[in-house]
Structures are given as structure tokens and as C-alpha cells.
Design an enzyme around this catalytic site. Sequence first.
Site, PDB file in Angstrom:
ATOM      1  N   SER A  47       1.487  -1.266  -0.136  1.00 38.57           N
ATOM      2  CA  SER A  47       0.230  -0.291  -0.056  1.00 38.57           C
ATOM      3  C   SER A  47       1.080   1.466   0.323  1.00 38.57           C
ATOM      4  O   SER A  47       0.198   2.550  -0.611  1.00 38.57           O
ATOM      5  CB  SER A  47      -0.736   0.139   1.017  1.00 38.57           C
ATOM      6  OG  SER A  47      -0.194  -0.078   2.312  1.00 38.57           O
ATOM      7  N   HIS A  48       2.471   1.519   0.684  1.00 37.35           N
ATOM      8  CA  HIS A  48       2.828   2.283   0.210  1.00 37.35           C
ATOM      9  C   HIS A  48       4.944   2.631  -0.224  1.00 37.35           C
ATOM     10  O   HIS A  48       5.654   2.319   0.216  1.00 37.35           O
ATOM     11  CB  HIS A  48       3.423   2.797   1.871  1.00 37.35           C
ATOM     12  CG  HIS A  48       1.615   2.996   2.673  1.00 37.35           C
ATOM     13  ND1 HIS A  48       1.587   2.686   3.090  1.00 37.35           N
ATOM     14  CD2 HIS A  48       1.612   4.575   3.046  1.00 37.35           C
ATOM     15  CE1 HIS A  48       0.052   3.554   2.778  1.00 37.35           C
ATOM     16  NE2 HIS A  48       0.353   4.425   3.201  1.00 37.35           N
ATOM     17  N   GLU A 188      -4.954   0.583   1.662  1.00 35.36           N
ATOM     18  CA  GLU A 188      -4.913  -1.450   1.350  1.00 35.36           C
ATOM     19  C   GLU A 188      -6.872  -1.177   0.728  1.00 35.36           C
ATOM     20  O   GLU A 188      -7.085  -2.347  -0.023  1.00 35.36           O
ATOM     21  CB  GLU A 188      -4.854  -1.681   2.684  1.00 35.36           C
ATOM     22  CG  GLU A 188      -4.565  -3.570   2.976  1.00 35.36           C
ATOM     23  CD  GLU A 188      -3.381  -3.560   1.804  1.00 35.36           C
ATOM     24  OE1 GLU A 188      -3.676  -4.827   0.818  1.00 35.36           O
ATOM     25  OE2 GLU A 188      -2.140  -3.627   1.902  1.00 35.36           O
ATOM     26  N   SER A 307       7.344  -6.492  12.314  1.00 35.44           N
ATOM     27  CA  SER A 307       8.645  -6.039  11.850  1.00 35.44           C
ATOM     28  C   SER A 307       9.512  -7.331  11.087  1.00 35.44           C
ATOM     29  O   SER A 307       9.908  -7.285  10.379  1.00 35.44           O
ATOM     30  CB  SER A 307      10.017  -5.006  12.205  1.00 35.44           C
ATOM     31  OG  SER A 307      10.727  -5.542  13.610  1.00 35.44           O
ATOM     32  N   ARG A 309       8.318  -9.805   9.208  1.00 32.65           N
ATOM     33  CA  ARG A 309       7.843 -10.503   8.325  1.00 32.65           C
ATOM     34  C   ARG A 309       8.702  -9.336   7.167  1.00 32.65           C
ATOM     35  O   ARG A 309       8.938  -9.990   6.043  1.00 32.65           O
ATOM     36  CB  ARG A 309       6.312  -9.883   8.120  1.00 32.65           C
ATOM     37  CG  ARG A 309       5.669 -10.616   6.433  1.00 32.65           C
ATOM     38  CD  ARG A 309       4.424  -9.529   6.708  1.00 32.65           C
ATOM     39  NE  ARG A 309       4.718  -8.296   6.469  1.00 32.65           N
ATOM     40  CZ  ARG A 309       5.272  -7.036   5.524  1.00 32.65           C
ATOM     41  NH1 ARG A 309       5.449  -7.679   4.664  1.00 32.65           N
ATOM     42  NH2 ARG A 309       5.605  -5.907   5.666  1.00 32.65           N
TER      43      ARG A 309
HETATM   44  P1  NDP Z   1      -1.037  -3.346   9.104  1.00 36.53           P
HETATM   45  O1  NDP Z   1      -1.989  -3.616  10.226  1.00 36.53           O
HETATM   46  O2  NDP Z   1      -0.514  -4.756   8.767  1.00 36.53           O
HETATM   47  O3  NDP Z   1      -0.152  -3.319   9.764  1.00 36.53           O
HETATM   48  C1  NDP Z   1       1.299  -3.169  10.124  1.00 36.53           C
HETATM   49  C2  NDP Z   1       2.136  -3.295  11.854  1.00 36.53           C
HETATM   50  O4  NDP Z   1       1.724  -4.390  12.269  1.00 36.53           O
HETATM   51  C3  NDP Z   1       2.944  -3.774  10.837  1.00 36.53           C
HETATM   52  O5  NDP Z   1       3.990  -3.308  11.894  1.00 36.53           O
HETATM   53  C4  NDP Z   1       3.743  -5.425  10.905  1.00 36.53           C
HETATM   54  O6  NDP Z   1       4.990  -5.831  10.483  1.00 36.53           O
HETATM   55  C5  NDP Z   1       2.823  -5.581  12.096  1.00 36.53           C
HETATM   56  N1  NDP Z   1       1.798  -6.634  12.413  1.00 36.53           N
HETATM   57  C6  NDP Z   1       1.033  -6.962  11.506  1.00 36.53           C
HETATM   58  N2  NDP Z   1       0.461  -8.681  11.682  1.00 36.53           N
HETATM   59  C7  NDP Z   1       1.387  -9.113  12.872  1.00 36.53           C
HETATM   60  C8  NDP Z   1       1.502  -9.715  13.332  1.00 36.53           C
HETATM   61  N3  NDP Z   1       0.597 -11.424  13.151  1.00 36.53           N
HETATM   62  N4  NDP Z   1       2.170 -10.117  14.299  1.00 36.53           N
HETATM   63  C9  NDP Z   1       3.090  -8.895  15.106  1.00 36.53           C
HETATM   64  N5  NDP Z   1       2.938  -7.857  13.861  1.00 36.53           N
HETATM   65  C10 NDP Z   1       2.341  -7.478  12.873  1.00 36.53           C
HETATM   66  O7  NDP Z   1      -0.542  -1.895   8.596  1.00 36.53           O
HETATM   67  P2  NDP Z   1      -1.579  -0.734   8.439  1.00 36.53           P
HETATM   68  O8  NDP Z   1      -2.041  -1.254   6.972  1.00 36.53           O
HETATM   69  O9  NDP Z   1      -2.189  -0.272   9.554  1.00 36.53           O
HETATM   70  O10 NDP Z   1      -0.396   0.501   8.079  1.00 36.53           O
HETATM   71  C11 NDP Z   1       0.175   0.031   6.930  1.00 36.53           C
HETATM   72  C12 NDP Z   1       1.212   1.122   6.042  1.00 36.53           C
HETATM   73  O11 NDP Z   1       0.479   2.383   5.710  1.00 36.53           O
HETATM   74  C13 NDP Z   1       2.548   1.116   8.312  1.00 36.53           C
HETATM   75  O12 NDP Z   1       3.607   1.604   7.358  1.00 36.53           O
HETATM   76  C14 NDP Z   1       1.432   3.073   7.880  1.00 36.53           C
HETATM   77  O13 NDP Z   1       2.829   4.121   8.112  1.00 36.53           O
HETATM   78  C15 NDP Z   1       1.133   3.337   6.811  1.00 36.53           C
HETATM   79  N6  NDP Z   1       0.543   4.615   7.395  1.00 36.53           N
HETATM   80  C16 NDP Z   1       0.454   6.043   6.611  1.00 36.53           C
HETATM   81  C17 NDP Z   1      -0.283   7.079   6.434  1.00 36.53           C
HETATM   82  C18 NDP Z   1      -0.142   8.422   5.877  1.00 36.53           C
HETATM   83  O14 NDP Z   1      -0.416   9.187   6.496  1.00 36.53           O
HETATM   84  N7  NDP Z   1       1.377   8.754   5.930  1.00 36.53           N
HETATM   85  C19 NDP Z   1      -1.547   6.920   7.010  1.00 36.53           C
HETATM   86  C20 NDP Z   1      -2.317   5.102   7.546  1.00 36.53           C
HETATM   87  C21 NDP Z   1      -0.764   4.192   7.531  1.00 36.53           C
HETATM   88  P3  NDP Z   1       5.851  -6.363   9.834  1.00 36.53           P
HETATM   89  O15 NDP Z   1       5.900  -4.954   8.688  1.00 36.53           O
HETATM   90  O16 NDP Z   1       6.956  -7.080   9.744  1.00 36.53           O
HETATM   91  O17 NDP Z   1       4.254  -7.462   8.840  1.00 36.53           O
HETATM   92  O1  PYC Z   2      -3.044   4.568   3.153  1.00 35.46           O
HETATM   93  O2  PYC Z   2      -4.923   5.465   4.938  1.00 35.46           O
HETATM   94  C1  PYC Z   2      -3.356   5.339   4.364  1.00 35.46           C
HETATM   95  C2  PYC Z   2      -2.058   6.480   3.688  1.00 35.46           C
HETATM   96  C3  PYC Z   2      -3.065   8.474   3.929  1.00 35.46           C
HETATM   97  C4  PYC Z   2      -1.857   8.663   3.518  1.00 35.46           C
HETATM   98  C5  PYC Z   2      -1.285   7.979   3.413  1.00 35.46           C
HETATM   99  N1  PYC Z   2      -1.529   7.002   2.962  1.00 35.46           N
END
Ligand code: NDP
Ligand code: PYC
Length: 339
Positions: A47-48, A188, A307, A309
Amino acid sequence: MSEEVTLPLDEVRRISIDVLKAGGLSGDHAQAIASVVYAGQRDECHSHGLYRLLGCVRSVKEGKVDPDAVPEVVDHAPAIVRVDARFGFSPLAFERGRPLLVEKARRTGLAAMAINNCFHFSALWPEVEAIAADGLVALAMTPSHSWVAPAGGTKPVFGTNPIAFAWPRPDGPPFVFDFATSAIARGEIELHRRAGKPIPAGWAIDGEGHPTTDPAAALAGAMLTFGGHKGSALSAMIELMAGPLIGDMTSAESMAFDEGVGAAPCHGELILAFDPTVFLGADAARHVARAETMFESIVGQGARLPSQRRYEARERSMANGVRIPKALYDDLQALLPRP
Ligand code: NDP
Ligand code: PYC
């Protein structure tokens, strides 16, 4: 199964820089953005990763982002760095401010960096991982656009508001987590829509407030917080800490500022850095060893660390390159200048 394309990692960086420059971004911004997009794709954070280039180019085209903005780093207080991104994208602002943040944390034990007026599209883990590489503990948070309903409500108020944490470890990469305070990142849901796949129940409600598994209805309705009232409270904290506290926009204000053009969210980001050696002095190594005992008790019972994975994906990508949907590859090629 939809068609995929395999790309070597140096091609991921080259495509990113070429697409960004063709989209009008300055060389400095193209390099800084390409680094985070490259890292995202390499670590299979789809997603990023490369997908984000489409939004970056669209945001410039809509005339909201300054593609040549030069961030201004200000030594604001003994423990506070401010970076005015001047309405450019955030990665260059972070890169420019990080050295002073690290220097201050080493001097004071705890320092903060407030980035203001930035367009934000990226994952936060590359930032906290970079700070941990300097031996510091890091915490970062940022709002986005108001897409997420508070627990018990049906109308969007919060952004997807990610929070990321890194803890440096003596014998390997840091312990890092980074997640949206919504049930999932919006990116996502967008990827599910692009792939024509339903989303899991619990991610979103439609415009009438009913649970939905249709990604289009979810994007038009409201996303849900993770963990009910707990994610909702954390999300509110991020709005406050990386909004009013640093004099920048909330997710609702960012959405209003966008005026419906669909650019990346524009607001602030707060990053905190802690130096364990200042907190602990001569006792630092002993306490860091206690942290290792905790990590061992997690993995020792078959559970995984956040982290883990990502680090495994990193190794795989470095050996074999990355796989992306052909539809995304074609969309990126369409943004490159004709030969
Ligand atoms: P997830 O719900 O997939 O959660 C991700 C985190 O949880 C990671 O650190 C991941 O580690 C960990 N994780 C997932 N499954 C497990 C498990 N079974 N056991 C232990 N740890 C686990 O991701 P999101 O969809 O919430 O977020 C994804 C990305 O989107 C992030 O990097 C976030 O910064 C980005 N984002 C950015 C935004 C912005 O405004 N700039 C807004 C929203 C999101 P691992 O990576 O090793 O799987
Ligand atoms: O995936 O929610 C998101 C997001 C917002 C801004 C950047 N990523």
C-alpha cells in the site's frame, strides 16, 4: 490470478525517480520520495510502495503541492527542531531535519521534530528505522484526511493516523511497528478496489452507516478504527499531538484544504527521539539486555515480532527483485515520457 511483473530493485528506484521527475518534482524531492517508495516495495508494504507514485504525481498535477519546495530547518528550542516543508512532500523535510533531531536527542536525552506544511503519503517505518540506526528510540505520528469514524459514530472525523515506534537492538535490525489507527491503511482498501476484491468485514461502513465489504462503498463511506474505542482514542491523540500541538491541520482541516481535488493529505508530523544512553548512563547495556529478554520471550513461543515479516521480505526482494501487478506497471509506464 492477475498478471504480475517482476522488477529488479534498481529498476524500482529508476522507475520511481523517472516517474517523479516526469511528474514535475525537483531532483531532491524525486530522490527523497523514491527512497521511501523503494523501501516500501522492497519490504512488500504494497500500500506504500510503487503504487504511491500515482498519488504523488496526481497531487502535483492538481496544483496543491509545490514540487520545488525547499524545506526550512529551524532550531526552535533546546529540544525542538521545526521543519517547514513549505507545501512540498514530507520525505525531503524529514531527511533535512533528521540530523539536528539526532544531535539534540544525544544532547538532551529526548528531542522532538515538528514537520509543518507537508503533503504526506508515506509509511512511517523508514523514518523511525533511520533514527534507530543512530542508536535512538523513536516514535512518529501524523494525521491524514478525515476518512475514519470515531468508535460509536458513523461520520468521518479522524484520519487513518499512523503511529510508528522503533527500538534499536544490539545484534540486528531494530524492533519496529508501524500501523494506521484505522483498522487498515486506506491504501490497502484502494488496492482491493484496483484488484476487484472484497475487503474483510470490520474495516469500513458504507454511506448509510452499514457494514460493507465493497471497497468502493467503503471509500465513499467511513473507515473504522482498530480496536474500537482504544484505536479511536489513539487516533484522537495523534490528531492533537501532530495537529494543534505543533500548529498544524487536523485531518478534517486537511480534507477541507484539499477542496475535493484528491491530493495527498497536507498537515504536520511529530517525531520524538530518545537517547537511552542519556536516560541510563552506565546502566544502558544492562537495561537493553532486559529488552532482549522480552523479545526472546515473544519469539520463543512461536509468536512473531512486528517488522519480522518486513525484514524477511527485504531479504527476498534483495535476492529476487519484487513482483507488482501488471496493471500498476502499465499505469507507471504511462507516466513516463515517450521515448
Ligand atoms: P497493518 O495493519 O498491516 O499493521 C502493520 C504493523 O503491524 C507492522 O508493524 C506489522 O509488521 C505488524 N504486524 C502485522 N501483523 C502482525 C503479526 N501477526 N504479529 C506481529 N506484528 C504484526 O498495517 P496498516 O495497514 O495499519 O499500515 C500500513 C502502513 O500504512 C504503515 O506503514 C503506515 O505508516 C502506513 N500509513 C501511512 C499513512 C499516512 O498518513 N502517511 C496513513 C495510514 C497508514 P510487519 O511489517 O513485519 O508485517
Ligand atoms: O493509506 O491511509 C493511507 C494513507 C493516507 C496517507 C498516506 N497513506
